[in-house]
Design a protein around this motif. Structure first.
Motif, short mmCIF file in Angstrom:
data_model
loop_
_atom_site.label_atom_id
_atom_site.label_comp_id
_atom_site.label_asym_id
_atom_site.label_seq_id
_atom_site.Cartn_x
_atom_site.Cartn_y
_atom_site.Cartn_z
N ARG A 265 0.83 -1.19 0.00
CA ARG A 265 0.00 0.00 0.00
C ARG A 265 0.87 1.25 0.00
NH1 ARG A 265 -3.66 -1.08 5.13
NH2 ARG A 265 -1.57 -1.56 5.92
N GLY A 266 0.28 2.35 -0.41
CA GLY A 266 1.03 3.61 -0.45
C GLY A 266 1.37 4.01 -1.87
N GLU A 267 1.77 5.25 -2.02
CA GLU A 267 2.06 5.82 -3.33
C GLU A 267 3.56 5.90 -3.62
OE1 GLU A 267 -0.25 6.37 -5.47
OE2 GLU A 267 -1.85 5.85 -4.04
N ARG A 268 4.39 5.68 -2.62
CA ARG A 268 5.83 5.79 -2.82
C ARG A 268 6.51 4.48 -2.43
NH1 ARG A 268 7.79 10.90 0.43
NH2 ARG A 268 9.45 10.99 -1.13
N VAL A 269 7.71 4.29 -2.97
CA VAL A 269 8.45 3.07 -2.74
C VAL A 269 9.91 3.44 -2.49
CG1 VAL A 269 8.97 2.72 -5.19
CG2 VAL A 269 8.94 0.76 -3.64
N VAL A 270 10.57 2.64 -1.67
CA VAL A 270 11.99 2.84 -1.38
C VAL A 270 12.81 1.93 -2.28
CG1 VAL A 270 13.79 2.69 0.37
CG2 VAL A 270 11.51 3.47 1.00
N LEU A 271 13.74 2.52 -3.02
CA LEU A 271 14.63 1.76 -3.90
C LEU A 271 16.02 1.77 -3.27
CD1 LEU A 271 13.52 3.14 -7.39
CD2 LEU A 271 12.66 1.15 -6.14
N ALA A 272 16.50 0.60 -2.90
CA ALA A 272 17.80 0.47 -2.24
C ALA A 272 18.80 -0.16 -3.20
CB ALA A 272 17.68 -0.39 -0.98
N THR A 273 20.00 0.39 -3.21
CA THR A 273 21.10 -0.15 -3.99
C THR A 273 22.09 -0.78 -3.03
OG1 THR A 273 20.83 1.58 -5.66
CG2 THR A 273 22.90 0.36 -5.67
N LEU A 274 22.29 -2.09 -3.17
CA LEU A 274 23.17 -2.84 -2.28
C LEU A 274 24.31 -3.44 -3.07
CD1 LEU A 274 20.47 -4.79 -0.19
CD2 LEU A 274 21.52 -2.58 0.35
N GLY A 275 25.50 -3.37 -2.51
CA GLY A 275 26.66 -4.04 -3.09
C GLY A 275 26.85 -5.40 -2.43
N VAL A 276 26.94 -6.44 -3.23
CA VAL A 276 26.98 -7.80 -2.70
C VAL A 276 28.16 -8.55 -3.32
CG1 VAL A 276 25.74 -9.98 -2.44
CG2 VAL A 276 24.48 -7.83 -2.44
#
Length: 223
Positions: A143-154
């Motif tokens: 739900r909601g109108e915004r999303v968190v985009l995470a960039t991870l180094g693996v």
């Protein structure tokens, strides 16, 4: 909270689970395709206004990776059993002679994080396994109108493992012929034979720590 956030930063990221699927590559004997799905647990600090303390939010990041490795061939079927105490051993399902995929994953490094408006491509397209849902304690809310985009180094190492027959020479028992004699020296005599630990009292200087610098200023160049 995400919809009203003015700033978001990653507090912690860790590997939650990894799912593997292995299949032979057609027309390329001995090679196998490994589909890897990484599930990361991410803890976010969410700021609702510039002068307020952050609130923590738990999230789930999903990433896919495919590799093709050589795992040799095997044309036999494998039968095995699991030991059951005080009962008949449980017979496992017969398996094809496929190699076993193994993935080693280091702790991920948080590189960047952004909050953006949700688009159709931001929806969770994966079917999250029940084992992963149990680890995070419930379902994923979209739900909601915004999303968190995470960039991870693996950093990861992918391996194919296969049981093979090996001939290893064996030898007879080796019986010790000598007896260990306990020391009869007094503790003070034993201590007196030890060298004084000079290096412990004088830490190494910059030249000893960086021998390639040639006695420079420590920045890799000579003045």
């Amino acid at each position: 909270m995400i919809d009203n956030a003015v700033n978001v930063r990653i507090r912690n990221a860790d590997v939650l689970n990894v799912m593997l699927d292995i299949e032979p590559v057609p027309f390329n004997r001995g090679f196998y395709s490994i589909d890897i799905t990484f599930f990361f647990s991410v803890t976010l600090d969410v700021y609702s206004s510039p002068n307020t303390a952050p609130q923590q939010v738990e999230g789930l990041c999903i990433s896919d990776k495919k590799v093709i490795l050589y795992g040799s061939e095997g044309n036999v079927r494998v039968f095995s059993s699991d030991m059951t105490a005080d009962d008949y051993d449980t017979q496992n399902t017969p398996a094809r002679s496929l190699p076993t995929a193994n993935v080693q994953v280091a702790k991920p490094i948080a590189l960047a994080v952004n909050v953006k408006g949700k688009k159709p491509c931001h929806k969770v397209c994966h079917k999250i396994p029940s084992a992963v849902l149990q680890q995070i304690g419930g379902n994923i809310s979209e739900r909601g109108e915004r999303v968190v985009l995470a960039t991870l180094g693996v950093f990861s190492i992918v391996q194919l493992l296969r049981n093979v027959q090996m001939l290893i020479p064996s030898y007879d028992f080796c019986i010790p012929e000598k007896r260990c004699e306990s020391s009869t020296d007094s503790p003070c005599e034993m201590f007196s034979r030890l060298d004084f630990p000079t290096d412990e009292f004088f830490p190494p200087n910059v030249v000893e720590n960086n021998p390639d610098n040639g006695g420079g200023c420590g920045c890799g160049c000579n003045d």
